[in-house]
Design an enzyme around this catalytic site. Structure first.
Site, PDB file in Angstrom:
ATOM      1  N   HIS A  49     -13.298   9.543  21.535  1.00  0.00           N
ATOM      2  CA  HIS A  49     -13.669   8.507  22.931  1.00  0.00           C
ATOM      3  C   HIS A  49     -12.654   9.381  24.158  1.00  0.00           C
ATOM      4  O   HIS A  49     -11.331   9.123  23.609  1.00  0.00           O
ATOM      5  CB  HIS A  49     -13.620   7.328  22.426  1.00  0.00           C
ATOM      6  CG  HIS A  49     -14.437   6.420  23.941  1.00  0.00           C
ATOM      7  ND1 HIS A  49     -13.619   6.557  24.808  1.00  0.00           N
ATOM      8  CD2 HIS A  49     -16.034   6.209  24.216  1.00  0.00           C
ATOM      9  CE1 HIS A  49     -14.172   5.553  25.773  1.00  0.00           C
ATOM     10  NE2 HIS A  49     -15.794   5.568  25.539  1.00  0.00           N
ATOM     11  N   ASP A  93      -8.591   3.224  16.399  1.00  0.00           N
ATOM     12  CA  ASP A  93      -9.605   3.410  17.250  1.00  0.00           C
ATOM     13  C   ASP A  93     -11.355   2.257  16.645  1.00  0.00           C
ATOM     14  O   ASP A  93     -11.638   2.928  16.043  1.00  0.00           O
ATOM     15  CB  ASP A  93     -10.178   3.616  18.278  1.00  0.00           C
ATOM     16  CG  ASP A  93     -10.798   3.638  19.091  1.00  0.00           C
ATOM     17  OD1 ASP A  93     -11.285   2.927  19.324  1.00  0.00           O
ATOM     18  OD2 ASP A  93     -11.803   4.674  20.138  1.00  0.00           O
ATOM     19  N   GLN A 141     -15.670   0.867  17.843  1.00  0.00           N
ATOM     20  CA  GLN A 141     -17.256   0.670  17.113  1.00  0.00           C
ATOM     21  C   GLN A 141     -17.147   0.058  15.758  1.00  0.00           C
ATOM     22  O   GLN A 141     -18.433   0.031  15.207  1.00  0.00           O
ATOM     23  CB  GLN A 141     -17.441   1.950  16.545  1.00  0.00           C
ATOM     24  CG  GLN A 141     -17.790   2.393  18.597  1.00  0.00           C
ATOM     25  CD  GLN A 141     -18.803   1.904  19.536  1.00  0.00           C
ATOM     26  OE1 GLN A 141     -20.214   1.750  18.632  1.00  0.00           O
ATOM     27  NE2 GLN A 141     -19.048   1.960  20.467  1.00  0.00           N
ATOM     28  N   LYS A 168     -17.702  -5.064  23.195  1.00  0.00           N
ATOM     29  CA  LYS A 168     -18.929  -4.704  21.258  1.00  0.00           C
ATOM     30  C   LYS A 168     -19.119  -4.919  20.572  1.00  0.00           C
ATOM     31  O   LYS A 168     -20.006  -5.182  19.382  1.00  0.00           O
ATOM     32  CB  LYS A 168     -18.130  -3.421  21.327  1.00  0.00           C
ATOM     33  CG  LYS A 168     -18.193  -1.933  22.504  1.00  0.00           C
ATOM     34  CD  LYS A 168     -18.080  -0.689  22.629  1.00  0.00           C
ATOM     35  CE  LYS A 168     -16.880  -0.464  23.340  1.00  0.00           C
ATOM     36  NZ  LYS A 168     -18.013   0.264  23.745  1.00  0.00           N
ATOM     37  N   CYS A 221     -18.711   9.512  26.665  1.00  0.00           N
ATOM     38  CA  CYS A 221     -17.660   9.859  27.424  1.00  0.00           C
ATOM     39  C   CYS A 221     -16.651  10.175  25.760  1.00  0.00           C
ATOM     40  O   CYS A 221     -15.290  10.583  25.315  1.00  0.00           O
ATOM     41  CB  CYS A 221     -16.728   7.920  27.402  1.00  0.00           C
ATOM     42  SG  CYS A 221     -16.792   7.591  28.509  1.00  0.00           S
TER      43      CYS A 221
HETATM   44  C1  LIG Z   1     -15.069   4.934  19.676  1.00  0.00           C
HETATM   45  C2  LIG Z   1     -14.354   4.621  21.122  1.00  0.00           C
HETATM   46  N1  LIG Z   1     -13.226   4.068  21.792  1.00  0.00           N
HETATM   47  C3  LIG Z   1     -12.804   3.544  22.485  1.00  0.00           C
HETATM   48  C4  LIG Z   1     -13.972   3.035  23.719  1.00  0.00           C
HETATM   49  C5  LIG Z   1     -13.109   1.980  24.920  1.00  0.00           C
HETATM   50  O1  LIG Z   1     -13.433   1.069  25.100  1.00  0.00           O
HETATM   51  P1  LIG Z   1     -12.935   0.296  26.203  1.00  0.00           P
HETATM   52  O2  LIG Z   1     -14.401   0.926  27.574  1.00  0.00           O
HETATM   53  O3  LIG Z   1     -14.182  -1.343  26.264  1.00  0.00           O
HETATM   54  O4  LIG Z   1     -12.265  -0.087  26.550  1.00  0.00           O
HETATM   55  C6  LIG Z   1     -15.709   3.212  23.668  1.00  0.00           C
HETATM   56  C7  LIG Z   1     -16.680   2.414  24.495  1.00  0.00           C
HETATM   57  O5  LIG Z   1     -17.114   3.244  24.407  1.00  0.00           O
HETATM   58  C8  LIG Z   1     -15.806   3.435  22.620  1.00  0.00           C
HETATM   59  O6  LIG Z   1     -17.160   3.827  21.537  1.00  0.00           O
END
Ligand SMILES: Cc1ncc(COP(=O)(O)O)c(C=O)c1O
Lengths: 408, 150
Positions: A125, A202, A205, A228, A366
């Site tokens: 991401h 990370d 998900q 999430k 993203c």
């Molecule tokens: C794999 C992953 N990492 C990071 C994020 C970023 O999360 P947040 O926007 O809640 O900080 C997301 C959100 O879409 C994600 O799917």
């Protein structure tokens, strides 16, 4: 579907799901973007504001103590949810993005030097790309990327080849939001540790959909978001091993994170407060605790096996559509179906499905490097959760037929 | 294509839009253009490039608009290229302002008399997130002409 998984009664816990959108029953398949909230989470927020609201760790009065107790009880729930060693390893943040930034700015600026290397993967991401790019620019370190195979898996051999004694940090996604692939983070961590590199996972998900054990993975940091995980927006978590966190400098400074301040010298507070400057999102933390209780009541194993069935059902259905191509076909993946439909642009797919009450995500999610890897500008993505049903997937398939009809 | 009237949804994909999407006009490169400009939307990856030839009467003698993205973007680009052909280059800016006003989602009435092409694009205001798809070619040409005239 799985015997005993009471999806119909579970759906009643989520008030938003009984809505109609554009005159059709809502079919919410955008869970990778954010999840819906059960009534108990919504209630915990209003209950907090109605009965306990007060600042934490500051007052001697009763409400402040109650608020502090609830806020810290939520931290314990989070610790046990990911099996961290102690509560002080759980740092509240605004979400995954802030958790990663905390590590980049605190650990990174302190430990990364010119010529060092940071390894991330090709399926990250943007929030797990950009902080490292900026850190590299700032320090003269070099960013290395683990490539993705055609089926959407990380190429572990290539990863091994990238690792060296120059590698100082490895940051990889546990489950890809764009492809659904679940990466073998335990193996990735062990390989990095054998060369002395620190590892961030990370878990934005993964935490909502599978049992996470940070001690078993062995990673130094694990980041995820409350929203999430059926919790409120604005709250997230950074897990860090205490021996790593102890040696790190604060990320932001102000109240709460200090032990004593004189104009000559400030002594930082102990973990986790050292990283929690200012009044935190108290209600959000308590709400996340309520979400974790809710998920634990259903059970992550039950959730995981039900969602796997939804994925198998959805995959089989979508594979029958001739012009549909699923992007991300690893055998090890979460309930995410990213796809393209001939040369129909995903925005057109999204608009027509929306008019049928079906909410999916369209775009690059993203994760532009993933799109580039597959030579596509965007995908349509249906991401499922334990409150989705087989019937909703059928509705999605009917919706896709409608798209094909309009563009035939 | 099946007739859209059979479809239950509030169709923005009407025949005119779909025709411009399937058979985009004015995609042939212009030789020795006076104006060349491109722009993109970083959020969705949509891209538009505009090239314009201008004759001695300061009118658009050739226009080529290439759009990569969704059907709405491509149809809007094609329609724009048709509407602006032969226009005085200096009038493009006023044309843009009128169009922008007509696409304004806060004035949903359709009282102003407009060409069928503009009317088709205006129905897209029902989907406010897609208005940016309609606008990208127009913004691109406005910026192109603005910098040419300055
Ligand atoms: C794999 C992953 N990492 C990071 C994020 C970023 O999360 P947040 O926007 O809640 O900080 C997301 C959100 O879409 C994600 O799917």
């Amino acid at each position: 579907m799985t015997d005993g998984f009471k999806v119909n009664s579970i759906r009643k816990d989520f008030p938003i799901l009984s809505q109609t959108v554009n005159g059709k029953p809502l079919v919410y398949l955008d869970n990778a973007a954010t999840s819906q909230k059960p009534q108990c989470v919504i209630d915990s927020l209003s209950n907090y504001y109605q009965t306990v609201n007060s600042n934490v760790h500051r007052g001697v009065h009763t409400l402040s103590q109650l608020a502090t107790d609830d806020y810290e009880a939520a931290r314990s729930k989070i610790r046990s949810f990911i099996n961290a060693g102690s509560d002080q390893e759980i740092i509240y943040t605004r979400g995954t993005t802030e958790s990663i930034n905390l590590v980049a700015y605190s650990f990174g600026v302190q430990n990364i030097r010119s010529g060092d290397e940071i390894i991330i993967s090709g399926m990250e991401h943007h929030s797990n790309i950009v902080p490292w790019q900026l850190l590299c620019e700032q320090t003269g370190a070099v960013l290395r990327i683990i490539p993705i195979t055609d089926s959407g898996e990380l190429d572990i051999n290539q990863y091994g080849a990238l690792l060296s004694d120059k590698t100082k940090l490895v940051s990889v996604v546990h489950q890809s939001n764009a492809l659904g692939t679940i990466n073998s983070v335990k193996e990735i961590t062990a390989m990095a540790h054998s060369l002395g590199a620190v590892v961030l996972v990370d878990g934005a998900q993964s935490a909502p959909h599978m049992k996470v054990d940070v001690q078993d993975i062995g990673c130094d940091f694990f980041a995820f978001s409350g929203h999430k995980l059926y919790g409120p927006t604005g709250i997230g978590v950074l897990y860090g091993k205490s021996e790593v966190l102890d040696n790190m400098v604060p990320y932001q400074s102000g109240g709460e994170m200090i032990k004593s301040v004189t104009f000559d010298k400030t002594i930082f507070n102990v973990l986790p407060h050292k990283f929690e400057a200012g009044t935190p999102d108290i209600a959000g933390a308590i709400g996340l605790g309520a979400a974790i209780d809710y998920v634990n009541d259903i059970g992550l194993d039950a959730i995981n096996s039900y969602e796997s069935e939804l994925l198998a059902y959805g995959t089989a259905k979508l594979e029958q559509i001739a012009s549909l191509r699923i992007i991300g076909t690893s055998s090890h993946k979460g309930a995410v179906l990213s796809f393209t439909l001939g040369d129909i642009h995903p925005h057109d797919i999204g608009t027509i499905l929306d008019s049928e009450g079906i909410a999916i995500r369209t775009g690059h999610h993203c994760a532009q490097p993933v799109m580039e890897r597959y030579g596509i500008p965007a995908t349509a993505r249906a991401s499922m959760s334990f409150y989705n049903t087989k019937e909703e997937i059928d509705t999605l398939v009917t919706g896709i037929d409608r798209v094909l009809e309009v563009f035939s | 294509m099946s007739s859209n009237s059979e479809l239950q949804f509030d169709g923005i994909y009407d025949d005119l839009i779909m025709d411009h999407y399937r058979n985009p006009r004015n995609r042939n490169p212009i030789s020795k253009p006076h104006i060349e400009h491109s722009d993109w939307n970083p959020f969705c990856g949509d891209e538009v490039s505009v090239t314009i030839g201008i004759n001695k009467y300061d009118r658009i003698s050739g226009i080529c608009v290439v759009a990569e993205g969704c059907s709405i973007l491509q149809a809007s680009a094609s329609i724009m290229s048709v509407l602006l052909s032969d226009q005085k280059i200096a009038d493009v800016l006023a044309f843009f302002e009128d169009f922008k006003y007509m696409m304004d989602t806060s004035c949903l009435s359709s009282s102003t008399e407009v060409s069928p092409e503009i009317a088709a694009l205006r129905t897209i205001r029902k989907y406010p997130v897609r208005v940016k798809c309609v606008m990208l070619p127009w913004v691109t040409i406005r910026d192109a002409v603005k910098s040419y005239l300055s």
